[in-house]
Design a protein around this motif. Structure first.
Motif, PDB file in Angstrom:
ATOM      1  N   ARG A  12       0.827  -1.206   0.000  1.00 18.36           N
ATOM      2  CA  ARG A  12       0.000   0.000   0.000  1.00 18.36           C
ATOM      3  C   ARG A  12       0.858   1.251   0.000  1.00 18.36           C
ATOM      4  NH1 ARG A  12      -3.626   2.070   5.033  1.00 18.36           N
ATOM      5  NH2 ARG A  12      -3.959   4.143   4.210  1.00 18.36           N
ATOM      6  N   THR A  13       0.483   2.206  -0.857  1.00 16.00           N
ATOM      7  CA  THR A  13       1.053   3.545  -0.867  1.00 16.00           C
ATOM      8  C   THR A  13      -0.118   4.507  -0.912  1.00 16.00           C
ATOM      9  OG1 THR A  13       2.950   2.743  -2.139  1.00 16.00           O
ATOM     10  CG2 THR A  13       2.614   5.120  -2.055  1.00 16.00           C
ATOM     11  N   GLY A  14      -0.400   5.165   0.214  1.00 17.15           N
ATOM     12  CA  GLY A  14      -1.556   6.051   0.291  1.00 17.15           C
ATOM     13  C   GLY A  14      -2.831   5.259   0.078  1.00 17.15           C
ATOM     14  N   SER A  15      -3.611   5.656  -0.939  1.00 21.75           N
ATOM     15  CA  SER A  15      -4.849   4.936  -1.231  1.00 21.75           C
ATOM     16  C   SER A  15      -4.668   3.920  -2.362  1.00 21.75           C
ATOM     17  CB  SER A  15      -5.954   5.928  -1.612  1.00 21.75           C
ATOM     18  OG  SER A  15      -5.611   6.593  -2.813  1.00 21.75           O
ATOM     19  N   GLU A  16      -3.422   3.747  -2.814  1.00 24.23           N
ATOM     20  CA  GLU A  16      -3.155   2.802  -3.900  1.00 24.23           C
ATOM     21  C   GLU A  16      -2.621   1.491  -3.332  1.00 24.23           C
ATOM     22  OE1 GLU A  16      -0.762   4.532  -6.958  1.00 24.23           O
ATOM     23  OE2 GLU A  16      -2.076   6.275  -7.142  1.00 24.23           O
ATOM     24  N   PHE A  17      -3.157   0.405  -3.872  1.00 31.96           N
ATOM     25  CA  PHE A  17      -2.767  -0.926  -3.446  1.00 31.96           C
ATOM     26  C   PHE A  17      -2.246  -1.712  -4.631  1.00 31.96           C
ATOM     27  CE2 PHE A  17      -5.720   0.299  -0.202  1.00 31.96           C
ATOM     28  CZ  PHE A  17      -5.299  -0.350   0.943  1.00 31.96           C
ATOM     29  N   ASP A  40     -10.456  -7.940   2.683  1.00 24.61           N
ATOM     30  CA  ASP A  40     -11.458  -7.041   3.265  1.00 24.61           C
ATOM     31  C   ASP A  40     -10.831  -6.057   4.239  1.00 24.61           C
ATOM     32  OD1 ASP A  40     -13.451  -8.317   1.827  1.00 24.61           O
ATOM     33  OD2 ASP A  40     -14.207  -9.464   3.537  1.00 24.61           O
ATOM     34  N   SER A  41      -9.984  -6.547   5.141  1.00 24.63           N
ATOM     35  CA  SER A  41      -9.417  -5.654   6.161  1.00 24.63           C
ATOM     36  C   SER A  41      -8.424  -4.668   5.556  1.00 24.63           C
ATOM     37  CB  SER A  41      -8.783  -6.450   7.299  1.00 24.63           C
ATOM     38  OG  SER A  41      -7.660  -7.163   6.856  1.00 24.63           O
ATOM     39  N   ALA A  42      -7.648  -5.087   4.569  1.00 28.66           N
ATOM     40  CA  ALA A  42      -6.691  -4.174   3.938  1.00 28.66           C
ATOM     41  C   ALA A  42      -7.410  -3.030   3.235  1.00 28.66           C
ATOM     42  CB  ALA A  42      -5.810  -4.937   2.957  1.00 28.66           C
ATOM     43  N   LEU A  43      -8.491  -3.340   2.535  1.00 27.73           N
ATOM     44  CA  LEU A  43      -9.190  -2.315   1.770  1.00 27.73           C
ATOM     45  C   LEU A  43     -10.127  -1.474   2.628  1.00 27.73           C
ATOM     46  CD1 LEU A  43      -9.976  -4.286  -1.505  1.00 27.73           C
ATOM     47  CD2 LEU A  43      -8.051  -2.772  -1.013  1.00 27.73           C
ATOM     48  N   ALA A  44     -10.572  -2.010   3.752  1.00 29.07           N
ATOM     49  CA  ALA A  44     -11.511  -1.280   4.621  1.00 29.07           C
ATOM     50  C   ALA A  44     -10.866  -0.068   5.283  1.00 29.07           C
ATOM     51  CB  ALA A  44     -12.068  -2.219   5.690  1.00 29.07           C
ATOM     52  N   GLU A  45      -9.554  -0.066   5.425  1.00 24.45           N
ATOM     53  CA  GLU A  45      -8.862   1.011   6.125  1.00 24.45           C
ATOM     54  C   GLU A  45      -8.764   2.295   5.307  1.00 24.45           C
ATOM     55  OE1 GLU A  45      -5.073  -0.161   7.638  1.00 24.45           O
ATOM     56  OE2 GLU A  45      -5.827  -2.061   8.390  1.00 24.45           O
ATOM     57  N   VAL A  46      -9.034   2.227   4.014  1.00 25.74           N
ATOM     58  CA  VAL A  46      -8.804   3.368   3.131  1.00 25.74           C
ATOM     59  C   VAL A  46     -10.096   3.753   2.424  1.00 25.74           C
ATOM     60  CG1 VAL A  46      -7.534   4.138   1.094  1.00 25.74           C
ATOM     61  CG2 VAL A  46      -6.419   2.657   2.751  1.00 25.74           C
ATOM     62  N   LYS A  47     -10.380   5.060   2.431  1.00 25.70           N
ATOM     63  CA  LYS A  47     -11.541   5.546   1.693  1.00 25.70           C
ATOM     64  C   LYS A  47     -11.185   5.586   0.207  1.00 25.70           C
ATOM     65  CE  LYS A  47     -14.860   9.284   1.529  1.00 25.70           C
ATOM     66  NZ  LYS A  47     -15.323  10.514   2.114  1.00 25.70           N
ATOM     67  N   ASN A  48     -12.027   5.023  -0.619  1.00 25.09           N
ATOM     68  CA  ASN A  48     -11.838   4.969  -2.072  1.00 25.09           C
ATOM     69  C   ASN A  48     -10.487   4.373  -2.485  1.00 25.09           C
ATOM     70  OD1 ASN A  48     -14.361   6.260  -2.487  1.00 25.09           O
ATOM     71  ND2 ASN A  48     -13.385   8.234  -2.109  1.00 25.09           N
ATOM     72  N   PRO A  49     -10.218   3.134  -2.074  1.00 25.28           N
ATOM     73  CA  PRO A  49      -8.952   2.517  -2.469  1.00 25.28           C
ATOM     74  C   PRO A  49      -8.894   2.282  -3.978  1.00 25.28           C
ATOM     75  CG  PRO A  49     -10.386   0.891  -1.457  1.00 25.28           C
ATOM     76  CD  PRO A  49     -11.060   2.226  -1.314  1.00 25.28           C
ATOM     77  N   PHE A  72     -16.720 -14.904  -6.844  1.00 29.76           N
ATOM     78  CA  PHE A  72     -17.739 -14.013  -7.379  1.00 29.76           C
ATOM     79  C   PHE A  72     -18.130 -12.954  -6.339  1.00 29.76           C
ATOM     80  CE2 PHE A  72     -22.352 -13.209  -7.977  1.00 29.76           C
ATOM     81  CZ  PHE A  72     -22.294 -12.567  -9.200  1.00 29.76           C
ATOM     82  N   LYS A  73     -18.293 -13.357  -5.074  1.00 33.35           N
ATOM     83  CA  LYS A  73     -18.682 -12.415  -4.015  1.00 33.35           C
ATOM     84  C   LYS A  73     -17.604 -11.361  -3.775  1.00 33.35           C
ATOM     85  CE  LYS A  73     -19.661 -15.338  -0.771  1.00 33.35           C
ATOM     86  NZ  LYS A  73     -20.104 -15.992   0.459  1.00 33.35           N
ATOM     87  N   ILE A  74     -16.337 -11.742  -3.859  1.00 33.29           N
ATOM     88  CA  ILE A  74     -15.259 -10.754  -3.723  1.00 33.29           C
ATOM     89  C   ILE A  74     -15.375  -9.724  -4.841  1.00 33.29           C
ATOM     90  CG2 ILE A  74     -12.764 -10.380  -3.917  1.00 33.29           C
ATOM     91  CD1 ILE A  74     -12.362 -13.021  -2.436  1.00 33.29           C
ATOM     92  N   GLY A  75     -15.645 -10.178  -6.059  1.00 25.97           N
ATOM     93  CA  GLY A  75     -15.812  -9.272  -7.189  1.00 25.97           C
ATOM     94  C   GLY A  75     -16.961  -8.308  -6.991  1.00 25.97           C
ATOM     95  N   LEU A  76     -18.060  -8.805  -6.470  1.00 23.78           N
ATOM     96  CA  LEU A  76     -19.202  -7.928  -6.213  1.00 23.78           C
ATOM     97  C   LEU A  76     -18.904  -6.910  -5.122  1.00 23.78           C
ATOM     98  CD1 LEU A  76     -22.249 -10.372  -6.341  1.00 23.78           C
ATOM     99  CD2 LEU A  76     -21.551  -8.708  -8.071  1.00 23.78           C
ATOM    100  N   LYS A  77     -18.225  -7.333  -4.082  1.00 24.79           N
ATOM    101  CA  LYS A  77     -17.955  -6.457  -2.942  1.00 24.79           C
ATOM    102  C   LYS A  77     -16.901  -5.398  -3.260  1.00 24.79           C
ATOM    103  CE  LYS A  77     -16.964  -6.560   1.978  1.00 24.79           C
ATOM    104  NZ  LYS A  77     -16.766  -7.416   3.146  1.00 24.79           N
ATOM    105  N   HIS A  78     -15.847  -5.789  -3.971  1.00 24.33           N
ATOM    106  CA  HIS A  78     -14.712  -4.884  -4.179  1.00 24.33           C
ATOM    107  C   HIS A  78     -14.505  -4.490  -5.643  1.00 24.33           C
ATOM    108  CE1 HIS A  78     -13.443  -5.272  -0.039  1.00 24.33           C
ATOM    109  NE2 HIS A  78     -13.472  -6.588  -0.144  1.00 24.33           N
ATOM    110  N   GLY A  79     -15.410  -4.897  -6.529  1.00 17.62           N
ATOM    111  CA  GLY A  79     -15.233  -4.673  -7.965  1.00 17.62           C
ATOM    112  C   GLY A  79     -14.969  -3.240  -8.364  1.00 17.62           C
ATOM    113  N   ASN A  80     -15.590  -2.278  -7.669  1.00 18.01           N
ATOM    114  CA  ASN A  80     -15.395  -0.861  -8.005  1.00 18.01           C
ATOM    115  C   ASN A  80     -14.035  -0.337  -7.557  1.00 18.01           C
ATOM    116  OD1 ASN A  80     -17.871  -0.579  -9.242  1.00 18.01           O
ATOM    117  ND2 ASN A  80     -18.900  -0.055  -7.336  1.00 18.01           N
ATOM    118  N   GLU A  81     -13.340  -1.077  -6.734  1.00 14.61           N
ATOM    119  CA  GLU A  81     -12.052  -0.627  -6.205  1.00 14.61           C
ATOM    120  C   GLU A  81     -10.880  -1.055  -7.089  1.00 14.61           C
ATOM    121  OE1 GLU A  81     -12.529  -2.480  -2.400  1.00 14.61           O
ATOM    122  OE2 GLU A  81     -13.851  -0.900  -1.688  1.00 14.61           O
TER     123      GLU A  81
END
Length: 125
Positions: A12-17, A40-49, A72-81
């Motif tokens: 992670r660098t700022g909001s980029e993973f 989930d926990s890595a991405l939850a810490e950052v707004k708009n990762p 498939f569920k991971i894609g639905l949950k984090h697909g926009n990120e």
């Protein structure tokens, strides 16, 4: 005995993973019970990762039915990120899987048959 599982790296660098995954054998629901909370926990810490991912499927044989649903569920949950997902492998079905996966994420997904090209594409602006 045939090996299976997922190994994951998260930088992670700022909001980029940068997420790197290596999949081996046939993935199971138990594999996703381990890996999903890490993502989930890595991405939850950052707004708009903003996530770029490199998936090594050279040793992947596929998923069992429940693991496919987990994926498939991971894609639905984090697909926009996800900005870019680069999949490299050595099986024809993996190229098709990349095309289908593109339906569930906002970013781009491309398939490559070698790691150097996969990484180069991820690093393009």
């Amino acid at each position: 005995m045939k090996r299976h599982g997922l190994s994951i790296g998260i930088e992670r660098t700022g909001s980029e993973f940068f997420l790197s995954l290596k999949a081996q054998g046939t993935l199971t629901h138990d594999d996703y019970n381990i890996i999903t909370p890490l993502i989930d926990s890595a991405l939850a810490e950052v707004k708009n990762p903003k996530v770029k991912a490199l998936i090594d499927g050279t040793e992947l044989d596929g998923w069992d039915a429940r693991a496919a649903w987990d994926d498939f569920k991971i894609g639905l949950k984090h697909g926009n990120e996800f900005e870019k997902i680069s999949i490299y492998g050595n099986k024809k079905w993996q190229q098709l899987a990349a095309k289908v996966g593109a339906w569930f994420v906002a970013g781009e997904i491309k398939y490559f048959d070698n790691e150097v090209d996969a990484i180069s594409w991820l690093n393009e602006k």
